[in-house]
Write a protein that holds these residues in place. Sequence first.
Motif, PDB file in Angstrom:
ATOM      1  N   PHE A  28       0.823  -1.223   0.125  1.00 42.46           N
ATOM      2  CA  PHE A  28       0.114   0.016   0.010  1.00 42.46           C
ATOM      3  C   PHE A  28       0.750   1.152   0.016  1.00 42.46           C
ATOM      4  CE2 PHE A  28      -3.748  -2.431   1.034  1.00 42.46           C
ATOM      5  CZ  PHE A  28      -4.729  -1.874   0.298  1.00 42.46           C
ATOM      6  N   GLN A  29       1.945   1.173   0.735  1.00 47.83           N
ATOM      7  CA  GLN A  29       2.971   2.299   0.679  1.00 47.83           C
ATOM      8  C   GLN A  29       3.457   2.511  -0.754  1.00 47.83           C
ATOM      9  OE1 GLN A  29       5.676   0.956   3.722  1.00 47.83           O
ATOM     10  NE2 GLN A  29       4.427   2.191   5.182  1.00 47.83           N
ATOM     11  N   GLN A  32       0.535   4.053  -2.957  1.00 48.12           N
ATOM     12  CA  GLN A  32       0.446   5.390  -2.425  1.00 48.12           C
ATOM     13  C   GLN A  32       1.433   6.332  -3.104  1.00 48.12           C
ATOM     14  OE1 GLN A  32      -0.369   5.479   1.545  1.00 48.12           O
ATOM     15  NE2 GLN A  32      -2.285   4.440   1.358  1.00 48.12           N
ATOM     16  N   ASP A  80      -8.541   0.851  -3.940  1.00 45.10           N
ATOM     17  CA  ASP A  80      -8.360   2.092  -4.547  1.00 45.10           C
ATOM     18  C   ASP A  80      -8.807   2.833  -3.306  1.00 45.10           C
ATOM     19  OD1 ASP A  80      -7.814   1.321  -6.838  1.00 45.10           O
ATOM     20  OD2 ASP A  80      -9.611   1.303  -7.926  1.00 45.10           O
ATOM     21  N   ASN A  81      -9.641   2.725  -2.564  1.00 44.47           N
ATOM     22  CA  ASN A  81     -10.200   3.579  -1.220  1.00 44.47           C
ATOM     23  C   ASN A  81      -9.593   3.289  -0.078  1.00 44.47           C
ATOM     24  OD1 ASN A  81     -12.631   5.236  -2.524  1.00 44.47           O
ATOM     25  ND2 ASN A  81     -13.029   3.173  -3.207  1.00 44.47           N
ATOM     26  N   ASP A  83      -6.858   3.526   2.959  1.00 43.73           N
ATOM     27  CA  ASP A  83      -5.737   4.420   3.566  1.00 43.73           C
ATOM     28  C   ASP A  83      -5.288   4.112   4.732  1.00 43.73           C
ATOM     29  OD1 ASP A  83      -4.281   6.756   4.565  1.00 43.73           O
ATOM     30  OD2 ASP A  83      -5.366   7.982   3.127  1.00 43.73           O
ATOM     31  N   SER A  85      -3.913   5.430   7.142  1.00 44.48           N
ATOM     32  CA  SER A  85      -4.134   6.108   8.096  1.00 44.48           C
ATOM     33  C   SER A  85      -5.464   5.736   8.975  1.00 44.48           C
ATOM     34  CB  SER A  85      -4.201   7.667   7.914  1.00 44.48           C
ATOM     35  OG  SER A  85      -5.414   7.950   6.964  1.00 44.48           O
ATOM     36  N   TYR A  86      -6.325   4.876   8.455  1.00 43.74           N
ATOM     37  CA  TYR A  86      -7.492   4.253   8.997  1.00 43.74           C
ATOM     38  C   TYR A  86      -7.148   3.381  10.192  1.00 43.74           C
ATOM     39  CZ  TYR A  86     -10.076   5.585   4.537  1.00 43.74           C
ATOM     40  OH  TYR A  86     -10.481   6.173   3.633  1.00 43.74           O
TER      41      TYR A  86
END
Length: 258
Positions: A28-29, A32, A80-81, A83, A85-86
């Motif tokens: 994911f990093q 992003q 896609d959605n 994050d 930070s969640y």
Amino acid sequence: MARHKVEICGVNTADIKVLSNEEMVELFQKLQNGEESAKEKLIEGNLKLVLSILKKYNNRIDNMDDLFQVGCIGLIKAIDNFDLSYEVRFSTYAVPMILGEVKRYLRDNNSVRIARSIKDLAYRISKLKEELIAKYGREPSVSEISKILEIDEYDIVLALDSLKDTTSIFDPIYNDGGDVIYLCDQLEDKTGKNYSWDERLSLKEALNLLKEKERYVIQSRYLYGKTQMELSEELGISQAQISRLEKSGIDQIKRKIL
């Protein structure tokens, strides 16, 4: 240990890699940071998550390939959605989105027609639930949804019920290892109008002509809903003998009344 090969949409499930949480975070990093190849790895590494959700629909739909593709659409939307930070695991975030996509597909292709206003409300509730799960990492209560949307709790429950899958009367509801009971076996016509008086009389006469043990098995099975296993233990004989007595009794009744 040998892995069983199951193919769905041309994918061999035995070859699907399952990503660790550390690998997921790393991918994911990278995603992003603009590394698009990471997205493909995230999709491939979460296909088993889609399959685990589809398990309960295995006996309810003929074309599982279509449902698998729909589940993958939900997975891609979740990727896609999502994050980091969640501060929740990706699976916690993705499951409601995949399940929502699957349920929408089944609902839109369902023979049971739901009013458009109820459908629209169900969509709003589902979307809000996904947002709250992503934010708090838990399922919101009906009262919480009611306060946010300013809608009566009863209407929310009604809308959510419309999302539930329909059940076939031929779905198995009990299986004790050979003696399957289907939903239709447990449905009762309380009007008593299914049979005319002469048909009921013929059935009663046919039952009276059976041997005592055959008659007891037929009455226990079809009037009182007992299973073959229960009768086997009660009468002290094998389930196979119970099955033969039942079949013999039914055959004799058919010959008498048909």
